[in-house]
Design a protein around this motif. Structure first.
Motif, PDB file in Angstrom:
ATOM      1  N   GLN A   1       0.774   5.419   0.892  1.00  0.00           N
ATOM      2  CA  GLN A   1       0.055   6.490   1.581  1.00  0.00           C
ATOM      3  C   GLN A   1       0.864   7.769   1.494  1.00  0.00           C
ATOM      4  O   GLN A   1       2.080   7.767   1.706  1.00  0.00           O
ATOM      5  CB  GLN A   1      -0.189   6.131   3.046  1.00  0.00           C
ATOM      6  CG  GLN A   1      -0.877   7.245   3.844  1.00  0.00           C
ATOM      7  CD  GLN A   1      -1.264   6.803   5.239  1.00  0.00           C
ATOM      8  OE1 GLN A   1      -1.939   5.793   5.424  1.00  0.00           O
ATOM      9  NE2 GLN A   1      -0.845   7.567   6.247  1.00  0.00           N
ATOM     10  N   ASN A   2       0.183   8.861   1.195  1.00  0.00           N
ATOM     11  CA  ASN A   2       0.844  10.160   1.152  1.00  0.00           C
ATOM     12  C   ASN A   2       0.111  11.136   2.066  1.00  0.00           C
ATOM     13  O   ASN A   2      -1.101  11.310   1.976  1.00  0.00           O
ATOM     14  CB  ASN A   2       0.867  10.725  -0.271  1.00  0.00           C
ATOM     15  CG  ASN A   2       1.873  11.851  -0.406  1.00  0.00           C
ATOM     16  OD1 ASN A   2       3.062  11.630  -0.580  1.00  0.00           O
ATOM     17  ND2 ASN A   2       1.405  13.086  -0.314  1.00  0.00           N
ATOM     18  N   ASP A   3       0.866  11.734   2.983  1.00  0.00           N
ATOM     19  CA  ASP A   3       0.324  12.732   3.910  1.00  0.00           C
ATOM     20  C   ASP A   3       0.940  14.088   3.612  1.00  0.00           C
ATOM     21  O   ASP A   3       2.171  14.206   3.504  1.00  0.00           O
ATOM     22  CB  ASP A   3       0.640  12.357   5.360  1.00  0.00           C
ATOM     23  CG  ASP A   3      -0.099  11.119   5.815  1.00  0.00           C
ATOM     24  OD1 ASP A   3      -1.245  11.253   6.249  1.00  0.00           O
ATOM     25  OD2 ASP A   3       0.491  10.024   5.738  1.00  0.00           O
TER      26      ASP A   3
ATOM     27  N   THR B   1      -9.312   8.921   1.230  1.00  0.00           N
ATOM     28  CA  THR B   1      -8.788  10.242   1.555  1.00  0.00           C
ATOM     29  C   THR B   1      -9.336  10.685   2.914  1.00  0.00           C
ATOM     30  O   THR B   1     -10.427  10.289   3.314  1.00  0.00           O
ATOM     31  CB  THR B   1      -9.171  11.292   0.500  1.00  0.00           C
ATOM     32  OG1 THR B   1     -10.595  11.423   0.463  1.00  0.00           O
ATOM     33  CG2 THR B   1      -8.684  10.878  -0.881  1.00  0.00           C
TER      34      THR B   1
ATOM     35  N   THR C   1       8.872   5.587   5.648  1.00  0.00           N
ATOM     36  CA  THR C   1       8.335   6.917   5.348  1.00  0.00           C
ATOM     37  C   THR C   1       9.493   7.874   5.077  1.00  0.00           C
ATOM     38  O   THR C   1      10.478   7.889   5.820  1.00  0.00           O
ATOM     39  CB  THR C   1       7.502   7.455   6.520  1.00  0.00           C
ATOM     40  OG1 THR C   1       6.413   6.573   6.769  1.00  0.00           O
ATOM     41  CG2 THR C   1       6.970   8.853   6.220  1.00  0.00           C
TER      42      THR C   1
ATOM     43  N   SER D   1      -4.590   7.348   0.437  1.00  0.00           N
ATOM     44  CA  SER D   1      -4.068   5.991   0.498  1.00  0.00           C
ATOM     45  C   SER D   1      -4.625   5.166  -0.662  1.00  0.00           C
ATOM     46  O   SER D   1      -5.825   5.246  -0.957  1.00  0.00           O
ATOM     47  CB  SER D   1      -4.447   5.316   1.826  1.00  0.00           C
ATOM     48  OG  SER D   1      -4.020   6.081   2.926  1.00  0.00           O
TER      49      SER D   1
ATOM     50  N   THR E   1      -4.594  13.196   3.825  1.00  0.00           N
ATOM     51  CA  THR E   1      -4.060  11.848   3.611  1.00  0.00           C
ATOM     52  C   THR E   1      -4.750  11.190   2.431  1.00  0.00           C
ATOM     53  O   THR E   1      -5.977  11.225   2.312  1.00  0.00           O
ATOM     54  CB  THR E   1      -4.266  10.984   4.870  1.00  0.00           C
ATOM     55  OG1 THR E   1      -3.630  11.612   5.984  1.00  0.00           O
ATOM     56  CG2 THR E   1      -3.685   9.599   4.677  1.00  0.00           C
TER      57      THR E   1
ATOM     58  N   PHE F   1       0.836  -1.195   0.000  1.00  0.00           N
ATOM     59  CA  PHE F   1       0.000   0.000   0.000  1.00  0.00           C
ATOM     60  C   PHE F   1       0.875   1.251   0.000  1.00  0.00           C
ATOM     61  O   PHE F   1       1.965   1.269   0.571  1.00  0.00           O
ATOM     62  CB  PHE F   1      -0.918   0.016   1.222  1.00  0.00           C
ATOM     63  CG  PHE F   1      -1.811  -1.188   1.323  1.00  0.00           C
ATOM     64  CD1 PHE F   1      -3.100  -1.157   0.821  1.00  0.00           C
ATOM     65  CD2 PHE F   1      -1.345  -2.366   1.902  1.00  0.00           C
ATOM     66  CE1 PHE F   1      -3.914  -2.273   0.898  1.00  0.00           C
ATOM     67  CE2 PHE F   1      -2.150  -3.487   1.978  1.00  0.00           C
ATOM     68  CZ  PHE F   1      -3.446  -3.443   1.474  1.00  0.00           C
TER      69      PHE F   1
END
Length: 302
Positions: A35-37, A271, A90, A295, A293, A33
């Motif tokens: 994920q971008n924050d 999101t 990360t 994902s 966020t 997976f």
């Protein structure tokens, strides 16, 4: 300058407060997976309180940061102790601005500067993580750890830095109760961060406790809304040759969150927006934080 010094070098620890929330203990199915924050924070320390940063003491500090955190998580298909193991990494990068009315060198008495502003756009320290997750009925559980690897771009002597330039480890436990019939999600996460000394500034931030919570109602399969918050307290004071005293920081926050799930060419996208307002700060920066966020699954193991 006042002798009241704020704790935690740079006014923050490597564990990002508010990073957990709704569904904090829900482990994804086996697969990979992404994920971008996008994280924005604006805060200040008023009056004559000092902030230790970059080997210096800064007073009358206010600042802002816009950080992008890109994460990859791999959940293994094999069961371990009845649960599933996840490992991740990360990489943070972004912009930070710090302004100070007065800056005093901690290494040379009498080296004083006024109205200092420092902007930086760079890469921070990567963080590697691992966790075990379980599910039993409506209950979800997680135990995990995170390690800060001090190889980011640390600017020696500057009052703005994204990298922390020291090793650190965080251990956490999380639980989520999610009833699919009524759509209610109650989540909580608790953890402790252990910090090593920054070899450049000889400053060692004390051990840090953090507690995060969320109460979210799913309106339907696509939307949810709820309340979130966190509490932070240093368990031990700062130390090392660069520390002015064993000060302990504390802050609390409350906020709101909205989640939206949708598909793009049959690819599920999750999101979430989270907003936190901090209060009751002691020896700590106090301000407002926003998370955005996104994902997506890169592959699902069948």
């Amino acid at each position: 300058m006042s002798s009241a010094v704020s704790a935690a070098e740079g006014g923050a620890g490597f564990y990002l407060l508010g990073s957990k929330g709704a569904g904090a203990a829900i482990t994804p199915p086996p697969g990979v997976f992404f994920q971008n924050d996008i994280y924005y924070y604006s805060g200040k320390i008023g009056g004559s309180k000092q902030l230790p940063t970059g080997g210096k003491l800064a007073a009358g500090v206010n600042g802002a940061a816009l950080i992008n955190l890109s994460s990859v998580i791999w959940v293994l298909p094999e069961e371990i102790a009845g649960g599933h193991l996840g490992i991740g990494a990360t990489i943070p990068f972004g912009w930070k601005r710090t302004k100070a009315d007065l800056v005093l060198s901690a290494s040379r008495f009498g080296d004083v500067s006024g109205n200092v502003k420092d902007d930086i756009f760079t890469i921070g320290d990567p963080v590697v993580s691992g966790f075990l997750g379980w599910q039993k009925g409506n209950f979800h559980y997680q135990l995990g750890t995170m390690v800060n690897v001090p190889i980011g771009n640390y600017q020696e002597g500057e009052i703005s830095n994204i990298a922390f330039h020291h090793w650190g480890a965080d251990v956490f436990a999380a639980t989520t109760w999610l009833d699919p019939n009524i759509g209610l999600d109650l989540s909580a996460a608790v953890g402790v961060t252990f910090n090593a000394e920054n070899p450049v500034t000889n400053y060692k931030t004390g051990n840090e406790f953090h507690f995060e919570w969320a109460a979210v109602q799913h309106i339907n399969e696509k939307f949810d809304i709820g309340l979130i918050g966190y509490y932070y307290q240093q368990l031990s004071g700062d130390s090392g040759e660069g520390a002015a005293g064993p000060f302990k920081g504390r802050v609390a926050s409350v906020g709101a969150t909205i989640g939206w799930n949708f598909e793009v060419n049959k690819l599920p996208v999750s999101t979430r927006i989270k907003y936190f307002h901090e209060f009751a700060a002691e020896n700590r920066v106090e301000g407002d934080a926003v998370f955005l966020t996104v994902s997506v699954p890169l592959s699902i193991t069948k």
